[in-house]
Design a protein around this motif. Structure first.
Motif, PDB file in Angstrom:
ATOM      1  N   LEU A 402      25.189  25.595   2.817  1.00 56.37           N
ATOM      2  CA  LEU A 402      24.055  24.848   3.378  1.00 56.37           C
ATOM      3  C   LEU A 402      22.738  25.385   2.840  1.00 56.37           C
ATOM      4  O   LEU A 402      21.823  24.612   2.515  1.00 56.37           O
ATOM      5  N   ARG A 403      22.631  26.686   2.748  1.00 54.35           N
ATOM      6  CA  ARG A 403      21.410  27.267   2.171  1.00 54.35           C
ATOM      7  C   ARG A 403      21.242  26.830   0.710  1.00 54.35           C
ATOM      8  O   ARG A 403      20.130  26.503   0.271  1.00 54.35           O
ATOM      9  N   ASN A 404      22.337  26.838  -0.029  1.00 54.73           N
ATOM     10  CA  ASN A 404      22.275  26.461  -1.442  1.00 54.73           C
ATOM     11  C   ASN A 404      21.824  25.011  -1.627  1.00 54.73           C
ATOM     12  O   ASN A 404      20.985  24.708  -2.485  1.00 54.73           O
ATOM     13  N   VAL A 405      22.397  24.105  -0.830  1.00 49.85           N
ATOM     14  CA  VAL A 405      22.074  22.684  -0.988  1.00 49.85           C
ATOM     15  C   VAL A 405      20.609  22.437  -0.674  1.00 49.85           C
ATOM     16  O   VAL A 405      19.909  21.707  -1.397  1.00 49.85           O
ATOM     17  N   VAL A 406      20.109  23.020   0.409  1.00 53.40           N
ATOM     18  CA  VAL A 406      18.700  22.832   0.765  1.00 53.40           C
ATOM     19  C   VAL A 406      17.792  23.363  -0.338  1.00 53.40           C
ATOM     20  O   VAL A 406      16.795  22.722  -0.710  1.00 53.40           O
ATOM     21  N   LYS A 407      18.139  24.508  -0.892  1.00 52.76           N
ATOM     22  CA  LYS A 407      17.329  25.088  -1.963  1.00 52.76           C
ATOM     23  C   LYS A 407      17.366  24.221  -3.214  1.00 52.76           C
ATOM     24  O   LYS A 407      16.349  24.044  -3.893  1.00 52.76           O
ATOM     25  N   GLU A 408      18.535  23.658  -3.530  1.00 54.27           N
ATOM     26  CA  GLU A 408      18.664  22.794  -4.702  1.00 54.27           C
ATOM     27  C   GLU A 408      17.840  21.515  -4.545  1.00 54.27           C
ATOM     28  O   GLU A 408      17.149  21.084  -5.470  1.00 54.27           O
ATOM     29  N   LEU A 409      17.947  20.897  -3.358  1.00 58.35           N
ATOM     30  CA  LEU A 409      17.315  19.602  -3.150  1.00 58.35           C
ATOM     31  C   LEU A 409      15.825  19.701  -2.880  1.00 58.35           C
ATOM     32  O   LEU A 409      15.065  18.798  -3.228  1.00 58.35           O
ATOM     33  N   ASP A 410      15.398  20.780  -2.263  1.00 59.37           N
ATOM     34  CA  ASP A 410      13.997  20.925  -1.855  1.00 59.37           C
ATOM     35  C   ASP A 410      13.497  22.326  -2.199  1.00 59.37           C
ATOM     36  O   ASP A 410      13.199  23.129  -1.314  1.00 59.37           O
TER      37      ASP A 410
END
Length: 628
Positions: A402-410
């Motif tokens: 979840l941390r990775n996806v948020v960082k990737e997208l935003d």
């Protein structure tokens, strides 16, 4: 010659006798009158059209009768259509166009001639979008919806190949009974991010099974379901987490230019456009905005038809090394999106349970993705994992994912919607969900090790894995968690011989075993429980109510800033409360004190599929929207 006539017989008597016989034979039936229909027949007549059978609608029959062509249509349909196409002196243009659309569609259905399907679409378009506003169909005119469907289905069938039954959208010239249809398509029209949409099927021809509701977004355009093909070398950040196995709801709309003039000259020109639900839900035609037709339920069911995801459920329990995604580099943390990322939409993350998969959320996804209040405010994320692996190992993958996806997208942290994330977990998935919202400190570490983690003589990679799997802090973007049938204090089915059997059947992943083996070899003095070296617990061991893990897990409070909801299944509500359970988890294990809400659902353990549970999730998601 007259000797046989009765006495007094006259011509007047003969006429009277004939009239009397006619009255007796007709039973006093008048040439014009009524008969009473039963209610079902009356209802059918109200909506009768060629879309529901081979009976023409009343407005079309009126045009045929007025033109004197009704008796000719069955024998020479093409001639009748041609005659009406050339003109009717007394019929209004809308009446004529609608009749032509319906007659063409019926003739196409009977003959299989695709040119008449396309002409039905052209006539219906002309009826729906006239150049003069005064001719625009009244919204209360029943022909309006019928004309929309004739246009939609005429396009679908007109572009369908007979053998493959695929809808093939190509530019070019198509023959019509009265001329030609020239179709233009812009280059790249079928691109969807780094994918190309292809292998279209008409959504109306897909019979959905297994889902409670089959949703249709009514509008104009032929609703399709398309497959994805990744374009080599292409990448877009918003699409990076979308799997290529997804089937996409799309709509093809043919914009016709100067259709009234084209009908007179026999040459119709049009531009075909393809839309998706992410791109647009409406289309502008001549200054009017019309909704586009979609069938998202058909796309969801088609995605799951024959899907290998069901086969992976048991395999994913028994094999920790089973690859759940072919594109391992893109989905190394097992988080994927059901649609491309859209800024401003709140993530709702679904985490499935033991021996399960994301497919088991299908009923709930179908409701959320088709809910007018939710679909434009939320984006669906799914997490999957090998469910036999230790809970802390899977929980570490989830939280870091979840941390990775948020960082990737935003990467710049501008999207506030990502910070209102809702995580929903069923059964073991609920246990993983809790780990997104707790500060564990060293509680889990102290169970198994005697020295701090930074004193272990291990590689950097091993230390990172241990840190991720054993030390938890709340994921800062998680606003709410929803527990569904979650065994916070373990499952009464686990323990004893069942656990022993499962431990023998479930294999652990090499990516986890190798680092642990490194710890046992290089820092043996740091391990508090040497039995771990011989028998590393599986997820089923973790859910044993008597295990040290579950007792430690249950003692860790959820962060105060996270809002908590519980949905608890009870299959025996008539029994005393202390005996309540869902066949797998006891109420006493699933119950949490101090939650924002708790709903008891009369259901077995798979309650995530029941209407009551789905409605409660919908309520929670709406509540999340209202709160800042």
């Amino acid at each position: 010659m007259d000797a046989w006539k009765p006495m007094g017989w006259t011509v007047t008597h003969a006429v009277a006798s004939i009239l009397l016989a006619a009255i007796v034979l007709t039973g006093c039936v008048t040439p014009v009158g009524v008969r009473r229909k039963d209610s079902q027949e009356a209802h059918r007549k109200l909506t009768e059209s060629v879309l529901a059978g081979e009976n023409l609608s009343a407005p079309t029959m009126q045009v045929l009768n007025r033109s004197g062509l009704a008796e000719n249509f069955n024998d020479t349909p093409a001639d009748v259509i041609s005659a009406i196409h050339k003109g009717m002196p007394t019929a209004s243009e809308p009446d004529r166009l609608f009749a032509l659309a319906e007659l063409s569609f019926l003739h196409a259905t009977r003959s299989g001639d695709r040119s008449h399907y396309l002409s039905a679409a052209v006539y219906a378009y002309a009826f729906l979008f006239p150049p003069k506003s005064k001719d625009t169909p009244d919204p209360f005119d029943p022909r309006l919806r019928t004309a929309v469907d004739l246009y939609n289905q005429g396009l679908a069938q007109g572009f369908t190949e007979k053998e493959s039954r695929r809808v093939v959208l190509k530019a070019g010239t198509y023959q019509l009974p009265f001329g030609e249809l020239f179709v233009k398509i812009e280059p790249g029209e079928f691109r969807w991010g780094p994918f190309r949409l292809e292998d279209f099927v008409a959504a109306s021809e897909l019979d959905v099974r297994g889902l409670r509701n089959d949703y249709r977004w009514p509008g104009v355009g032929t609703a399709l379901v398309g497959s994805l093909k990744h374009v080599k070398g292409e990448y877009e950040r918003e699409f990076a987490r979308v799997p290529s196995s997804l089937k996409v709801p799309a709509t093809a709309f043919l914009h016709l230019e100067n259709v009234e003039e084209g009908l007179r000259k026999g040459r119709i020109e049009g531009k075909l456009a393809l839309y998706t639900t992410q791109e647009s839900t409406s289309v502008d035609v001549g200054g009017r905005t019309a909704p586009l037709e979609y069938r998202p339920t058909a796309a969801l069911a088609y995605t799951l038809e024959g899907s290998q995801v069901y086969d992976l459920e048991l395999k994913g329990l028994l094999s920790g090394d089973l690859a759940l995604f072919k594109q391992s580099a893109r989905f190394k943390d097992n988080v994927f999106l059901m649609a491309p990322y859209r800024p401003g939409r709140i993530p709702v993350v679904f985490v499935h349970g033991t021996a399960s998969s994301p497919a088991r959320w299908a009923q709930m996804l179908n409701e959320i993705l088709n809910d007018q209040e939710l679909r434009n405010r939320y984006q669906v994320w799914l997490f999957t994992y090998n469910t036999g692996n230790p809970i802390l190992y899977s929980g570490g993958i989830l939280t870091q994912g979840l941390r990775n996806v948020v960082k990737e997208l935003d990467p710049q942290g501008k999207d506030d919607a990502l910070r209102k994330m809702v995580v929903i977990g069923h059964s073991q998935g609920g246990m993983l969900t809790k780990l997104t919202a707790v500060d564990s400190g060293s509680r889990f570490w102290d169970q198994s090790f005697k020295v701090p983690i930074d004193q272990l003589d291990v590689s950097h990679e091993t230390r990172e894995l241990l840190q991720q799997s054993i030390f938890y802090e709340p994921v800062p973007t998680v606003r709410r968690v929803v527990f569904i049938a979650t065994p916070h204090r373990g499952s009464f089915l686990i323990g004893g011989r069942i656990s022993e059997l499962l431990r023998k059947l479930i294999s652990l992943p090499l990516v986890m075993l190798s680092p642990l083996q490194e710890v046992f070899q290089r820092s043996p003095e740091a391990v508090a429980n040497r039995s771990l070296e011989e028998d590393i617990p599986r997820s089923t061991d973790n859910m044993d109510p008597d295990s040290l893990f579950i007792k430690t897990y249950a003692s860790i409070p959820i962060a105060s800033e996270v809002i908590v909801h519980s949905i608890i299944a009870v299959d025996n509500p008539d029994d005393p409360q202390e005996e309540w359970n869902d066949g797998v988890v006891a109420y006493s294990s699933a119950h949490l004190e101090g939650v924002a809400s708790e709903l008891i659902v009369h259901s077995g353990h798979s309650t995530q599929e029941t209407p009551q549970t789905i409605e409660e999730v919908r309520r929670i998601l709406l509540e999340n929207l209202r709160q800042p």
